[in-house]
Design an enzyme around this catalytic site. Structure first.
Site, short mmCIF file in Angstrom:
data_model
loop_
_atom_site.label_atom_id
_atom_site.label_comp_id
_atom_site.label_asym_id
_atom_site.label_seq_id
_atom_site.Cartn_x
_atom_site.Cartn_y
_atom_site.Cartn_z
N HIS A 236 0.68 -1.17 -0.01
CA HIS A 236 0.11 -0.36 0.11
C HIS A 236 0.91 1.29 -0.10
O HIS A 236 1.89 1.55 0.84
CB HIS A 236 -0.90 0.13 1.21
CG HIS A 236 -2.20 0.95 1.10
ND1 HIS A 236 -1.86 2.36 1.41
CD2 HIS A 236 -3.39 0.78 0.95
CE1 HIS A 236 -3.03 3.00 1.23
NE2 HIS A 236 -4.14 2.03 1.05
N ARG A 256 -6.75 10.49 -0.07
CA ARG A 256 -6.36 10.95 -1.25
C ARG A 256 -7.69 11.41 -1.96
O ARG A 256 -8.10 12.10 -2.89
CB ARG A 256 -5.42 10.20 -2.31
CG ARG A 256 -4.07 10.13 -1.69
CD ARG A 256 -3.37 9.12 -2.10
NE ARG A 256 -3.21 7.82 -1.51
CZ ARG A 256 -3.27 6.61 -1.94
NH1 ARG A 256 -3.14 6.59 -3.34
NH2 ARG A 256 -3.19 5.69 -1.12
#
Ligand code: SF4
Ligand code: SF4
Ligand code: FES
Lengths: 608, 247
Positions: A236, A256
């Site tokens: 990740h 994000r």
């Protein structure tokens, strides 16, 4: 002769995260008796850590979404080595599975019309993730748990399975121990579903908890099942990196999705510098457009921060390697900048990302509403796992099923965020259904008690060595050294010489493991448990390494510095690790069945 | 590197004592890190329960310097390190070994609470419509990570051991989440008054203070439930009604 307690269930489910619970509920609904083994307490499995959401083409936010788009997104994310049938079933069945959770009491965030709200996520064309703030995993596991406890399932908490038992070609039981008392347990079952999750503990920096030692992978492998796609490991892109004690803990992609941006030490949004061809037409080419996308503007294209995880992780590694990293060796992830765009941004951030706000405040003394976070890649997920039949989830061993992270096929070379929770639901449900059907059609097998005794005896050996003869090895030390080696030699960027070195090291660990020693009693003895987990960690580490050596190209989560490009020829097959007749690990190639015309057409249409 | 001393309760089935361990500590460490370090280096067989190390699973509950907290969310720099940090298991539950307690009572209690029963779907496709403001409160309750710290601190359980008659703050939160769920049609008011013992709670708010998820247990869950009990259960007219309906 070691003693053990005996249990009988038609279906035994090993693992009680999302997939295991879903499988148990479905099996029970199929009218058979079900036992559920959890390594920890019920409701504590790693599913609770999932933050972003459940991907399902409900189309509540953008009605243009449907299963075809979700299918195409999943295949593209997986770089077309996915099992297309699983990707199809997943895209079609995920919406029903999400609605089912609502019927069982889950409370998702709502749209203005009162329907389930969906958010944007990397690699998904439309807002597709049903979510609850940034604690979707908790909502999902609690819903399944609270529903499951009323379905007549026998739950065995804090128990670990050490070995599967076979009668001829068929799995007929499992042997394990209970953590609290240290006693042995024998489970007789007509069908077994493995839902044990991942292998994160083979790496040093990981978002996974202590439980994720590849138990299901190793149990299946030792029982003769195929492991597939083990080279595809997902790092990740955004894990915490500072302070050191929290390194690896996940920072949700939701940051994000809500407008958070990645910057290097020069304050540059470096993700704009490297947008892969396949995604160019769907990716914003300026900051303004990216922001509008995060605000829900359907005309805008997504910011490059939301490209697939493998790509973002590699870009971050590049920035760090080339000297543009943050003070503690990561990059900056900034959500606080949105105060330039919206009034009362701090309140907005706290509302949308409450766990992230608290996580940084409490663990790192950082207020994310005013300060950028420092982040770097963390081992998060393995796409590879037990090879299963796409419809029934049965492995290559009769009576043995697998679902969730320990299974494989849906994600191909790279998993999209949000596709994991939906994977657990769709294929957990299928595994439970078909395991129940299998159990109804078969009578109980015969347990080989000699085999049981020998497993029990070898499980107790570390105690006998516990007197610490000169070559005795502590379990934590071996585990730690293995994690360091895997991180270093089979991490995000791989090369042949390093991986050959890794194999050599794994061989040494295997030898050392045979003299691992523990002290104390059998009750809740973490040292002993760590010793018993070691063989599994070594098996999966070897499978990852051998498969990664075999794939001489770069694709998705697998990146080879010595073969940096994708090679069409390697897109034709999956790599399988299986136990050879002499007990050695063999790696073979398995051709991917051709894509049916109608699915091919869907993919082509979506590429436009 | 500096070091710190930890006084950790070790033993089994309630018999045990504090052992002192000194270990090196570094920036950002939490109590759970120190326990792990001691476990790896000095006490391989020390029993401790944990999973996520991020305050999300509610496994690592313990009493640190006498206060019920999550070990993974308690930073060492928030504790006075001139004297040993005491770490002991939750005291309201039977001890298993070292820092691990038997919390199975909680799982039994939950099973006895009537499950979620939704109204028929609002839309032909089998789905429902709810407004965000109508679920905000329920979402607050559903943040619960089942750490059972509130159960540990509540005097009704801790000092008066009313485990058979009182479900404790965690399960008042659970019942509140069900009762205030816009779709739920079940009624749990009578059992709250009788079998669940809500009357024992005298609103000391100790539970609210220790909740790591900052759920306002007392004000938002317990008090409204108490009001419902008074309104519905002790209201003479409603009681008459119930008698007629044969409930
Ligand atoms: S407020 Fe009630 S439930 Fe909470 S600690 Fe006090 S007595 Fe117990
Ligand atoms: S209500 Fe709070 S303190 Fe109680 S169990 Fe839940 S999270 Fe823990
Ligand atoms: S380990 Fe999960 S809450 Fe502490």
């Amino acid at each position: 002769m070691p003693e053990y307690q005996k249990f009988e269930h038609d279906v035994l489910v090993v693992g009680a995260g999302g997939a295991g619970l879903r499988a148990a509920i479905e099996a029970s609904a199929g009218g058979v008796t079900v036992g559920l083994v959890c390594k920890s307490l019920l409701g504590k499995a790693h599913t609770v850590m999932a933050e972003g959401g459940i991907a399902a083409a409900l189309g509540t936010v953008n009605s243009a979404d449907n299963w075809k788009v979700h299918f195409a997104d999943t295949m593209r994310g997986g770089q077309y080595v996915n099992n297309w049938r699983m990707a199809e079933l997943h895209a079609k069945e995920a919406p029903t599975c999400v609605r089912e959770l609502e019927a069982w009491g889950a409370v998702f965030d709502r749209t203005r019309e009162g329907d389930i709200l969906q958010r944007n996520f990397g690699g998904h064309r439309y807002p597709r993730l049903a979510h609850v703030g940034d604690r979707t995993g908790l909502e999902m596991i609690r819903t399944l748990q609270d529903h499951g406890i009323h379905q007549g399932i026998d739950v065995h908490m804090e128990c670990t399975v050490l070995s599967l038992l076979k009668d001829g070609d068929r799995v007929v039981g499992a042997f394990g121990y209970d953590r609290q008392r240290g006693g042995f347990l024998l489970f007789e079952a007509k069908a077994i579903v493995l839902a044990t999750g991942g292998v994160g503990r083979s790496y040093k920096i990981t978002s996974n908890s202590w439980e994720y030692t590849g138990d299901g992978h190793a149990l299946a492998y030792n029982a003769g099942a195929d492991l597939m796609d083990m080279e595809f490991v997902q790092f990740h892109p955004t894990g915490m990196i500072w302070p050191p004690s929290v390194a690896g803990i996940l920072v949700t992609e939701g940051v994000r999705g809500e407008g958070g941006v990645l910057r290097n030490s020069k304050s540059r949004r470096f993700m704009f510098d490297d947008i892969p061809e396949a995604y160019r037409h769907q990716t914003a080419d300026n900051e303004e457009e990216g922001w509008r996308y995060c605000q829900g503007d359907k005309q805008a294209r997504r910011p490059p921060e939301l490209l697939t995880r493998d790509h973002v992780a590699r870009c971050i590694v590049r920035e760090i390697k080339e000297g543009r990293g943050s003070p503690h060796g990561g990059v900056f992830l900034d959500i606080s900048w949105i105060k330039e765009k919206i009034p009362n941004a701090p309140e907005h951030i706290k509302k949308k990302l409450p766990s992230m706000y608290h996580q940084f405040k409490q663990l790192a003394d950082v207020d994310i509403t005013t300060t950028a976070m420092e982040v770097g890649p963390t081992m998060h997920y393995i796409m590879g796992g037990i090879r299963v039949h796409p419809e029934t989830q049965m492995s290559t061993v009769t009576g043995l099923f697998a679902a969730g992270e320990c299974g494989c096929g849906l994600h191909g070379a790279n998993r999209l965020g949000g596709n994991s929770l939906s994977d657990l639901l769709v294929f957990g449900k299928r595994a439970g259904k078909f395991a129940a059907a299998f159990a109804k059609e078969h009578s109980a097998g015969t347990i080989n008690t000699d085999q049981v005794d020998s497993i029990a005896r070898s499980a107790l050996e570390p105690f006998e060595r516990g007197t610490r003869s000169t070559d005795a090895q502590g379990p934590y030390q071996i585990q730690h050294e293995l994690q360091v080696k895997m991180q270093e030699l089979v991490g995000i960027v791989r090369t042949e010489p390093e991986m050959l070195k890794a194999l050599e090291e794994i061989g040494k660990f295997q030898k050392r493991m045979r003299s691992v020693a523990v002290q104390g009693n059998r009750e809740y003895n973490s040292g002993w448990h760590t010793a018993l987990d070691l063989p599994n960690l070594l098996t999966v580490s070897e499978a990852i390494t051998r498969s990664a050596l075999e794939r001489r190209e770069s694709r998705g989560g697998h990146f080879r510095e010595d073969y940096p490009n994708k090679d069409k020829a390697f897109g034709e097959f999956n790599i399988i690790a299986r136990r050879g007749p002499g007990g050695e690990m063999k790696v073979v190639r398995q051709n991917i069945p051709p894509l049916p015309a109608e699915l091919k057409q869907i993919i082509e249409e979506q590429q436009k | 590197m500096t070091s710190a001393t930890f006084s950790i309760w070790r033993g089994a089935a309630g018999e045990g004592k504090f052992f002192k361990y000194t270990t090196e500590i570094s920036e950002g460490m939490v109590v759970l890190d120190a326990v792990h370090k001691i476990q790896a280096e000095q006490a391989n067989d020390m029993a401790v329960r944990w999973n996520c190390k991020a305050g999300k699973c509610g496994s690592c509950s313990a009493e640190i310097n006498g206060i019920p907290r999550l070990m993974c969310m308690t930073r060492l720099n928030q504790l006075p390190l001139e004297r040993p940090v005491t770490i002991e298991p939750m005291r309201s539950f039977p001890s298993i070994r070292d820092l691990v307690t038997d919390v199975s009572w909680n799982f039994r209690v939950k099973k006895q609470i009537k499950k979620f029963k939704p109204r028929p779907p609002d839309v032909a496709d089998g789905s429902w419509r709810m407004q965000q403001e109508d679920v905000d409160r329920v979402q607050e309750f559903r943040k619960c990570i089942e750490c059972f710290l509130c159960q540990d601190v509540c005097h009704v359980l801790r000092e008066h051991h009313k485990h058979e008659e009182f479900i404790g703050p965690r399960f008042f939160v659970y019942v509140a989440a069900l009762e205030m769920h816009p779709l739920d049609t079940e009624n749990r008011v009578e059992e709250l008054a009788k079998a669940k013992g809500i009357g024992y709670c005298n609103i000391t708010k100790c539970c609210t203070k220790v909740c790591p998820e900052s759920i306002t247990i007392t004000d938002n869950a317990i008090i409204p439930l108490k009001e419902r009990v008074v309104d519905e259960f002790y209201d003479p007219i409603k009681r008459l009604f119930r008698a007629i309906r044969g409930q």
